[in-house]
Design a protein around this motif. Structure first.
Motif, PDB file in Angstrom:
ATOM      1  N   VAL A   1       0.775  -1.374   0.021  1.00 36.66           N
ATOM      2  CA  VAL A   1      -0.082   0.080   0.019  1.00 36.66           C
ATOM      3  C   VAL A   1       0.849   1.218   0.093  1.00 36.66           C
ATOM      4  O   VAL A   1       0.615   2.088  -0.672  1.00 36.66           O
ATOM      5  N   GLN A   2       1.864   1.216   0.986  1.00 33.81           N
ATOM      6  CA  GLN A   2       2.830   2.387   0.906  1.00 33.81           C
ATOM      7  C   GLN A   2       3.544   2.522  -0.488  1.00 33.81           C
ATOM      8  O   GLN A   2       3.640   3.752  -0.911  1.00 33.81           O
ATOM      9  N   PHE A   3       4.027   1.516  -0.859  1.00 35.78           N
ATOM     10  CA  PHE A   3       4.707   1.641  -2.293  1.00 35.78           C
ATOM     11  C   PHE A   3       3.891   2.181  -3.448  1.00 35.78           C
ATOM     12  O   PHE A   3       4.016   3.097  -4.415  1.00 35.78           O
ATOM     13  N   ALA A   4       2.494   1.622  -3.540  1.00 37.64           N
ATOM     14  CA  ALA A   4       1.588   2.192  -4.225  1.00 37.64           C
ATOM     15  C   ALA A   4       1.136   3.682  -3.995  1.00 37.64           C
ATOM     16  O   ALA A   4       1.313   4.509  -5.150  1.00 37.64           O
ATOM     17  N   HIS A   5       1.184   4.134  -2.729  1.00 36.52           N
ATOM     18  CA  HIS A   5       1.074   5.469  -2.463  1.00 36.52           C
ATOM     19  C   HIS A   5       2.105   6.352  -2.860  1.00 36.52           C
ATOM     20  O   HIS A   5       2.065   7.575  -3.618  1.00 36.52           O
ATOM     21  N   TYR A   6       3.536   5.832  -3.017  1.00 36.59           N
ATOM     22  CA  TYR A   6       4.314   6.653  -3.257  1.00 36.59           C
ATOM     23  C   TYR A   6       5.019   6.281  -4.893  1.00 36.59           C
ATOM     24  O   TYR A   6       5.912   6.907  -5.352  1.00 36.59           O
ATOM     25  N   GLY A   7       4.109   5.938  -5.539  1.00 39.25           N
ATOM     26  CA  GLY A   7       4.401   5.490  -7.102  1.00 39.25           C
ATOM     27  C   GLY A   7       5.433   4.505  -7.210  1.00 39.25           C
ATOM     28  O   GLY A   7       6.283   4.844  -8.257  1.00 39.25           O
ATOM     29  N   LYS A   8       5.690   3.516  -6.584  1.00 41.65           N
ATOM     30  CA  LYS A   8       6.742   2.613  -6.677  1.00 41.65           C
ATOM     31  C   LYS A   8       6.160   1.166  -7.171  1.00 41.65           C
ATOM     32  O   LYS A   8       6.059   0.425  -6.526  1.00 41.65           O
ATOM     33  N   PRO A   9       5.828   1.133  -8.421  1.00 43.14           N
ATOM     34  CA  PRO A   9       5.089  -0.036  -8.967  1.00 43.14           C
ATOM     35  C   PRO A   9       5.951  -1.231  -8.856  1.00 43.14           C
ATOM     36  O   PRO A   9       5.438  -2.537  -8.415  1.00 43.14           O
ATOM     37  N   GLU A  10       7.240  -1.379  -8.796  1.00 51.18           N
ATOM     38  CA  GLU A  10       8.184  -2.538  -8.995  1.00 51.18           C
ATOM     39  C   GLU A  10       8.201  -3.061  -7.706  1.00 51.18           C
ATOM     40  O   GLU A  10       7.818  -4.175  -7.192  1.00 51.18           O
ATOM     41  N   ALA A  11       8.219  -2.235  -6.388  1.00 48.96           N
ATOM     42  CA  ALA A  11       8.381  -2.415  -4.933  1.00 48.96           C
ATOM     43  C   ALA A  11       7.043  -2.861  -4.651  1.00 48.96           C
ATOM     44  O   ALA A  11       7.084  -3.914  -4.096  1.00 48.96           O
ATOM     45  N   GLU A  12       5.907  -2.207  -5.157  1.00 52.75           N
ATOM     46  CA  GLU A  12       4.567  -2.655  -4.890  1.00 52.75           C
ATOM     47  C   GLU A  12       4.316  -4.215  -5.450  1.00 52.75           C
ATOM     48  O   GLU A  12       3.789  -4.897  -4.598  1.00 52.75           O
ATOM     49  N   ARG A  13       4.870  -4.381  -6.620  1.00 50.75           N
ATOM     50  CA  ARG A  13       4.613  -5.906  -7.025  1.00 50.75           C
ATOM     51  C   ARG A  13       5.430  -6.951  -6.097  1.00 50.75           C
ATOM     52  O   ARG A  13       4.918  -7.914  -5.906  1.00 50.75           O
ATOM     53  N   ALA A  14       6.660  -6.446  -5.663  1.00 52.90           N
ATOM     54  CA  ALA A  14       7.290  -7.391  -5.022  1.00 52.90           C
ATOM     55  C   ALA A  14       6.917  -7.762  -3.514  1.00 52.90           C
ATOM     56  O   ALA A  14       6.843  -8.741  -3.319  1.00 52.90           O
ATOM     57  N   ALA A  15       6.005  -6.562  -2.978  1.00 56.27           N
ATOM     58  CA  ALA A  15       5.515  -6.744  -1.860  1.00 56.27           C
ATOM     59  C   ALA A  15       3.976  -7.709  -1.885  1.00 56.27           C
ATOM     60  O   ALA A  15       4.046  -8.386  -1.072  1.00 56.27           O
ATOM     61  N   LEU A  16       3.646  -7.402  -2.908  1.00 54.92           N
ATOM     62  CA  LEU A  16       2.508  -8.127  -3.044  1.00 54.92           C
ATOM     63  C   LEU A  16       2.797  -9.601  -3.303  1.00 54.92           C
ATOM     64  O   LEU A  16       2.157 -10.431  -2.963  1.00 54.92           O
ATOM     65  N   LYS A  17       3.806 -10.173  -4.249  1.00 54.18           N
ATOM     66  CA  LYS A  17       4.247 -11.406  -4.444  1.00 54.18           C
ATOM     67  C   LYS A  17       4.549 -12.012  -3.075  1.00 54.18           C
ATOM     68  O   LYS A  17       4.447 -13.165  -2.893  1.00 54.18           O
TER      69      LYS A  17
ATOM     70  N   ALA B   1       3.542 -11.165  -0.218  1.00 48.38           N
ATOM     71  CA  ALA B   1       2.250 -11.331   0.675  1.00 48.38           C
ATOM     72  C   ALA B   1       1.588 -12.730   0.161  1.00 48.38           C
ATOM     73  O   ALA B   1       1.079 -13.419   0.863  1.00 48.38           O
ATOM     74  N   ASP B   2       1.461 -12.870  -1.170  1.00 45.00           N
ATOM     75  CA  ASP B   2       0.789 -13.894  -1.705  1.00 45.00           C
ATOM     76  C   ASP B   2       1.771 -15.134  -1.206  1.00 45.00           C
ATOM     77  O   ASP B   2       1.179 -16.235  -1.101  1.00 45.00           O
ATOM     78  N   ARG B   3       2.944 -15.290  -1.462  1.00 49.55           N
ATOM     79  CA  ARG B   3       3.916 -16.257  -1.077  1.00 49.55           C
ATOM     80  C   ARG B   3       3.540 -16.857   0.309  1.00 49.55           C
ATOM     81  O   ARG B   3       3.295 -17.882   0.676  1.00 49.55           O
ATOM     82  N   LEU B   4       3.647 -15.743   1.394  1.00 46.40           N
ATOM     83  CA  LEU B   4       3.230 -16.130   2.691  1.00 46.40           C
ATOM     84  C   LEU B   4       1.984 -16.314   3.034  1.00 46.40           C
ATOM     85  O   LEU B   4       1.577 -17.569   3.848  1.00 46.40           O
ATOM     86  N   THR B   5       0.939 -16.115   2.087  1.00 47.88           N
ATOM     87  CA  THR B   5      -0.399 -16.408   2.323  1.00 47.88           C
ATOM     88  C   THR B   5      -0.312 -17.916   1.849  1.00 47.88           C
ATOM     89  O   THR B   5      -1.409 -18.754   2.535  1.00 47.88           O
ATOM     90  N   LYS B   6      -0.056 -18.141   0.852  1.00 47.17           N
ATOM     91  CA  LYS B   6       0.038 -19.663   0.447  1.00 47.17           C
ATOM     92  C   LYS B   6       0.523 -20.405   1.613  1.00 47.17           C
ATOM     93  O   LYS B   6      -0.054 -21.777   1.672  1.00 47.17           O
ATOM     94  N   GLU B   7       1.887 -20.120   2.055  1.00 48.19           N
ATOM     95  CA  GLU B   7       2.342 -20.936   3.131  1.00 48.19           C
ATOM     96  C   GLU B   7       1.559 -21.020   4.169  1.00 48.19           C
ATOM     97  O   GLU B   7       1.458 -22.388   4.771  1.00 48.19           O
ATOM     98  N   PHE B   8       0.936 -19.916   4.642  1.00 55.83           N
ATOM     99  CA  PHE B   8      -0.211 -20.210   5.739  1.00 55.83           C
ATOM    100  C   PHE B   8      -1.265 -20.948   5.249  1.00 55.83           C
ATOM    101  O   PHE B   8      -1.636 -21.764   6.251  1.00 55.83           O
ATOM    102  N   ASN B   9      -1.773 -20.870   4.154  1.00 56.11           N
ATOM    103  CA  ASN B   9      -2.955 -21.763   3.887  1.00 56.11           C
ATOM    104  C   ASN B   9      -2.514 -23.119   3.781  1.00 56.11           C
ATOM    105  O   ASN B   9      -3.641 -24.099   3.757  1.00 56.11           O
ATOM    106  N   GLN B  10      -1.354 -23.543   3.428  1.00 54.63           N
ATOM    107  CA  GLN B  10      -0.930 -25.027   3.347  1.00 54.63           C
ATOM    108  C   GLN B  10      -0.359 -25.535   4.745  1.00 54.63           C
ATOM    109  O   GLN B  10      -0.060 -26.717   4.701  1.00 54.63           O
ATOM    110  N   HIS B  11      -0.446 -24.786   5.693  1.00 53.58           N
ATOM    111  CA  HIS B  11       0.080 -25.370   6.903  1.00 53.58           C
ATOM    112  C   HIS B  11      -0.796 -26.366   7.543  1.00 53.58           C
ATOM    113  O   HIS B  11      -2.154 -26.215   7.353  1.00 53.58           O
ATOM    114  N   PRO B  12      -0.244 -27.360   7.777  1.00 49.32           N
ATOM    115  CA  PRO B  12      -1.454 -28.505   8.385  1.00 49.32           C
ATOM    116  C   PRO B  12      -2.225 -28.205   9.329  1.00 49.32           C
ATOM    117  O   PRO B  12      -3.457 -28.601   9.394  1.00 49.32           O
ATOM    118  N   LEU B  13      -1.987 -27.443  10.472  1.00 48.07           N
ATOM    119  CA  LEU B  13      -2.814 -26.986  11.503  1.00 48.07           C
ATOM    120  C   LEU B  13      -3.792 -26.089  10.757  1.00 48.07           C
ATOM    121  O   LEU B  13      -5.086 -26.012  11.133  1.00 48.07           O
TER     122      LEU B  13
END
Length: 129
Positions: free
Chosen positions: A57-73, A75-87
């Protein structure tokens, strides 16, 4: 509703709540919920997801699209890891089972209440005035 009926409803509700607290599906769900909440790995993943989303969100606000994409990527990676945790997988399965049980119970209660109300209406119509 008179006080006698209200007391009976309160007593029935307390009894039902106690029975649900002893139900195997509900107790398994509650145990898993506690394990998930106390799991350090899952807490760290949640914090990482929130931080990456905040960064995006901060990168988007400051007009840094590459950093924004990296941060979103990230977040997606961590979300996938979270969702695949056995618990988390077990927790969600138990949540669905507990939800199904409660929806079934709610439907049964609603049906009984509606039947009782209809019967009550019928008996009122038949009373002489």
């Amino acid at each position: 509703m008179n006080l006698e009926k209200e007391a009976a409803v309160d007593a029935a509700l307390s009894h039902l709540t106690a029975l649900l607290g002893e139900n195997e599906v509900i107790t398994r769900y509650q145990k898993l919920q506690k394990r998930v909440a106390e799991n350090d790995t899952l807490q760290q993943l949640e914090e990482g997801i929130k931080a990456a989303q905040k960064d995006a969100v901060q990168f988007a606000h400051y007009g840094k699209p590459e950093a924004e994409r990296a941060a979103l990527k990230e977040a997606d990676r961590l979300t996938k890891e979270f969702n695949q945790h056995p618990l988390v997988i077990d927790y969600r399965e138990q949540l669905y089972e507990a939800n199904d049980l409660l929806q079934h119970l709610t439907a049964m209660i609603q049906k009984e209440v509606n039947t009782a109300l209809e019967y009550d209406d019928l008996t009122k119509e038949e009373e002489p005035q």
